[in-house]
Scaffold this motif. Structure first.
Motif, PDB file in Angstrom:
ATOM      1  N   GLU A 121       0.818  -1.217   0.000  1.00  0.00           N
ATOM      2  CA  GLU A 121       0.000   0.000   0.000  1.00  0.00           C
ATOM      3  C   GLU A 121       0.855   1.273   0.000  1.00  0.00           C
ATOM      4  O   GLU A 121       0.561   2.263   0.662  1.00  0.00           O
ATOM      5  N   GLY A 122       1.950   1.249  -0.766  1.00  0.00           N
ATOM      6  CA  GLY A 122       2.785   2.434  -0.906  1.00  0.00           C
ATOM      7  C   GLY A 122       3.731   2.681   0.249  1.00  0.00           C
ATOM      8  O   GLY A 122       4.384   3.730   0.302  1.00  0.00           O
ATOM      9  N   MET A 123       3.834   1.727   1.161  1.00  0.00           N
ATOM     10  CA  MET A 123       4.709   1.883   2.311  1.00  0.00           C
ATOM     11  C   MET A 123       6.141   1.448   1.975  1.00  0.00           C
ATOM     12  O   MET A 123       6.358   0.591   1.130  1.00  0.00           O
ATOM     13  N   GLY A 124       7.124   2.063   2.677  1.00  0.00           N
ATOM     14  CA  GLY A 124       8.447   1.487   2.730  1.00  0.00           C
ATOM     15  C   GLY A 124       8.410   0.325   3.703  1.00  0.00           C
ATOM     16  O   GLY A 124       7.337  -0.066   4.178  1.00  0.00           O
ATOM     17  N   GLU A 125       9.564  -0.254   4.005  1.00  0.00           N
ATOM     18  CA  GLU A 125       9.589  -1.322   5.000  1.00  0.00           C
ATOM     19  C   GLU A 125       9.039  -0.792   6.314  1.00  0.00           C
ATOM     20  O   GLU A 125       9.349   0.332   6.717  1.00  0.00           O
ATOM     21  N   PHE A 126       8.198  -1.581   6.967  1.00  0.00           N
ATOM     22  CA  PHE A 126       7.619  -1.133   8.237  1.00  0.00           C
ATOM     23  C   PHE A 126       7.470  -2.305   9.189  1.00  0.00           C
ATOM     24  O   PHE A 126       7.405  -3.468   8.775  1.00  0.00           O
ATOM     25  N   THR A 127       7.437  -1.970  10.481  1.00  0.00           N
ATOM     26  CA  THR A 127       7.321  -2.974  11.527  1.00  0.00           C
ATOM     27  C   THR A 127       6.127  -2.668  12.412  1.00  0.00           C
ATOM     28  O   THR A 127       5.900  -1.508  12.790  1.00  0.00           O
ATOM     29  N   LEU A 128       5.348  -3.690  12.723  1.00  0.00           N
ATOM     30  CA  LEU A 128       4.195  -3.562  13.607  1.00  0.00           C
ATOM     31  C   LEU A 128       4.422  -4.412  14.850  1.00  0.00           C
ATOM     32  O   LEU A 128       5.110  -5.436  14.787  1.00  0.00           O
ATOM     33  N   GLU A 129       3.836  -4.004  15.950  1.00  0.00           N
ATOM     34  CA  GLU A 129       3.990  -4.735  17.206  1.00  0.00           C
ATOM     35  C   GLU A 129       2.620  -5.088  17.766  1.00  0.00           C
ATOM     36  O   GLU A 129       1.799  -4.204  18.015  1.00  0.00           O
ATOM     37  N   HIS A 130       2.386  -6.363  17.950  1.00  0.00           N
ATOM     38  CA  HIS A 130       1.111  -6.831  18.491  1.00  0.00           C
ATOM     39  C   HIS A 130       0.975  -6.398  19.948  1.00  0.00           C
ATOM     40  O   HIS A 130       1.890  -6.615  20.752  1.00  0.00           O
ATOM     41  N   PRO A 131      -0.125  -5.777  20.326  1.00  0.00           N
ATOM     42  CA  PRO A 131      -0.301  -5.381  21.733  1.00  0.00           C
ATOM     43  C   PRO A 131      -0.232  -6.598  22.648  1.00  0.00           C
ATOM     44  O   PRO A 131      -0.762  -7.660  22.330  1.00  0.00           O
ATOM     45  N   SER A 132       0.419  -6.433  23.787  1.00  0.00           N
ATOM     46  CA  SER A 132       0.617  -7.573  24.679  1.00  0.00           C
ATOM     47  C   SER A 132       0.424  -7.169  26.130  1.00  0.00           C
ATOM     48  O   SER A 132       0.783  -6.063  26.540  1.00  0.00           O
ATOM     49  N   GLN A 133      -0.116  -8.102  26.885  1.00  0.00           N
ATOM     50  CA  GLN A 133      -0.233  -7.910  28.325  1.00  0.00           C
ATOM     51  C   GLN A 133       1.138  -7.694  28.981  1.00  0.00           C
ATOM     52  O   GLN A 133       1.219  -7.131  30.076  1.00  0.00           O
ATOM     53  N   ARG A 134       2.216  -8.088  28.310  1.00  0.00           N
ATOM     54  CA  ARG A 134       3.554  -7.934  28.884  1.00  0.00           C
ATOM     55  C   ARG A 134       3.887  -6.478  29.192  1.00  0.00           C
ATOM     56  O   ARG A 134       4.662  -6.189  30.099  1.00  0.00           O
ATOM     57  N   THR A 135       3.317  -5.563  28.429  1.00  0.00           N
ATOM     58  CA  THR A 135       3.607  -4.148  28.630  1.00  0.00           C
ATOM     59  C   THR A 135       2.442  -3.375  29.238  1.00  0.00           C
ATOM     60  O   THR A 135       2.611  -2.216  29.618  1.00  0.00           O
ATOM     61  N   PHE A 136       1.272  -4.008  29.336  1.00  0.00           N
ATOM     62  CA  PHE A 136       0.079  -3.241  29.720  1.00  0.00           C
ATOM     63  C   PHE A 136      -0.537  -3.678  31.043  1.00  0.00           C
ATOM     64  O   PHE A 136      -1.202  -2.883  31.705  1.00  0.00           O
ATOM     65  N   HIS A 137      -0.339  -4.920  31.452  1.00  0.00           N
ATOM     66  CA  HIS A 137      -1.011  -5.424  32.641  1.00  0.00           C
ATOM     67  C   HIS A 137      -0.151  -5.281  33.889  1.00  0.00           C
ATOM     68  O   HIS A 137       1.075  -5.311  33.832  1.00  0.00           O
ATOM     69  N   LYS A 138      -0.823  -5.126  35.031  1.00  0.00           N
ATOM     70  CA  LYS A 138      -0.128  -5.026  36.314  1.00  0.00           C
ATOM     71  C   LYS A 138       0.567  -6.352  36.634  1.00  0.00           C
ATOM     72  O   LYS A 138       1.740  -6.379  36.985  1.00  0.00           O
ATOM     73  N   ARG A 139      -0.180  -7.456  36.568  1.00  0.00           N
ATOM     74  CA  ARG A 139       0.425  -8.772  36.771  1.00  0.00           C
ATOM     75  C   ARG A 139       0.509  -9.452  35.417  1.00  0.00           C
ATOM     76  O   ARG A 139      -0.502  -9.800  34.818  1.00  0.00           O
ATOM     77  N   THR A 140       1.714  -9.600  34.929  1.00  0.00           N
ATOM     78  CA  THR A 140       1.888 -10.184  33.610  1.00  0.00           C
ATOM     79  C   THR A 140       2.012 -11.707  33.704  1.00  0.00           C
ATOM     80  O   THR A 140       2.297 -12.264  34.767  1.00  0.00           O
ATOM     81  N   LEU A 141       1.807 -12.350  32.583  1.00  0.00           N
ATOM     82  CA  LEU A 141       1.995 -13.796  32.531  1.00  0.00           C
ATOM     83  C   LEU A 141       3.468 -14.142  32.752  1.00  0.00           C
ATOM     84  O   LEU A 141       4.360 -13.401  32.324  1.00  0.00           O
ATOM     85  N   THR A 142       3.716 -15.243  33.407  1.00  0.00           N
ATOM     86  CA  THR A 142       5.084 -15.695  33.632  1.00  0.00           C
ATOM     87  C   THR A 142       5.620 -16.350  32.360  1.00  0.00           C
ATOM     88  O   THR A 142       4.840 -16.783  31.490  1.00  0.00           O
TER      89      THR A 142
END
Length: 374
Positions: free
Chosen positions: A117-138
């Protein structure tokens, strides 16, 4: 030959329907008026519509389809793009705009070569509980294929712009459906198995119907006041393990340290929104972004931030129980059309950086506010 659009409820699911396109077009934005009205009415009745085999749908057609559902739509994406991409926002990594049609956002995971869609190389990051939740998964839980609801939400800026009526989400590159992960409910011990990267939906109608009579009356007479620039306001906070709201630890950005905001642009929305086709009441709360709750009749604050979060969590929590969740397992080319004023949804899935996922998402700010006809 299928000369008319065909819509069928998804068997065994608490909401959702599958759409079979008519023979005269494969592009849902080009449906004739009669078929489009059938599609629109079905959206309000089933809340989520799945149109298979739309992998070649262009961003222009996706945008045209999205705004066709709401004649009052404004001409921009459902968020202020500058604030959406602010490094101080919890949404900062959530996507990149298609250059020629910026209302269509590319979301997903992994690095993609130039040319899409006319983009150069690009990187996306899937949202994760690792960065958003108080108690993350082990690490062990992740190895054992556990995952979480990331953040239950309504697609909305919740400041200045009115929530979109519809969101369209197209699966361009998706993980294999054979990959499975399990959501465990900390408070009840229940579990829900989902395909990796499934999008989870719950019905606002179901959420309202599950309330006690006392809680229904409270919800019908309560206004939710959302924080100014809410995604920046909460960017230092962490979420509860079910992704329903934020943990109150005093980490919110002070109001005087936020980007410029105006009282008149704060979003003060009914807790219950009325479905324009069915007349059903839908409990529609973005609990992560709530600031306080106000009595609609008196205008008095009935719950400040911490208590407001507790109340919203209590009201919505029954509706995310496994039997009420439709977790859409993506096939390449699936187009999901969902009633953004009738459902609450969440990302799921733990993905390594080399796992590829690419979605095209479109929602456009509405020109009208949600209403509650008590």
């Amino acid at each position: 030959m299928n000369t008319k659009i065909s819509i069928s409820p998804i068997p065994g699911k608490p909401l959702g329907a599958t759409v079979k396109m008519p023979s005269y077009t494969t592009d849902p934005s080009k449906l004739n008026e009669e078929d489009f009205q059938l599609l629109k009415n079905a959206l309000f009745r089933y809340s989520v519509l799945v149109v298979p085999n739309e992998a070649d749908l262009s961003p222009e057609s996706q945008y045209a389809l999205t705004i066709r559902f709401d004649p009052s739509t404004s001409s921009h994406y459902g968020h202020d793009e500058k604030l959406f991409h602010s490094p101080e926002s919890v949404l900062a990594k959530d996507g990149k705009c298609v250059p020629r049609r910026p209302e269509v956002m590319m979301v997903g995971n992994g690095t993609f070569p130039a040319g899409h869609e006319g983009m150069g190389e690009f990187t996306l990051e899937h949202p994760s509980q690792r960065t958003f939740h108080k108690r993350t998964l082990t690490p062990k839980e992740i190895t054992n294929h556990h995952t979480r609801f990331y953040r239950w939400h309504i697609d909305a800026a919740l400041y200045e712009y009115s929530p979109p009526v519809v969101t369209t989400l197209l699966g361009v590159v998706v993980p294999p459906k054979t990959e499975r992960q399990t959501i465990y409910y900390d408070d009840t011990g229940e579990k829900l198995e989902v395909s990796t990267g499934a999008t989870a939906f719950i019905s606002g109608k179901t959420a309202f119907d599950l309330l006690s009579q006392k809680d229904k009356e409270f919800a019908l007479n309560t206004t939710v006041v959302y924080a100014p620039h809410p995604y920046i306001y909460i960017h230092k906070c962490k979420a509860t393990s079910d992704g329903l709201t934020m943990v109150s630890e005093g980490k919110e950005v002070p109001l005087d340290e936020l980007p410029h905001w105006e009282e008149a642009k704060l979003k003060k929305l009914p807790m219950v929104w009325t479905n324009p086709v069915t007349g059903n009441q839908h409990l529609q709360i973005h609990s992560c972004c709530v600031y306080n709750l106000v009595d609609e009749k008196t205008g008095k604050v009935v719950a400040e931030l911490e208590k407001a979060r507790e109340i919203c969590h209590k009201l919505v929590r029954p509706a995310i129980s496994p039997s009420h969740v439709y977790a859409h397992a993506w096939n390449k080319g699936d187009l999901c059309i969902f009633h953004n004023r009738g459902v609450i949804h969440s990302v799921t899935g733990e993905m390594p950086s080399n796992e590829k996922r690419l979605m095209h998402q479109c929602n456009v700010a509405s020109g009208s506010e949600p209403v509650c006809n008590v």
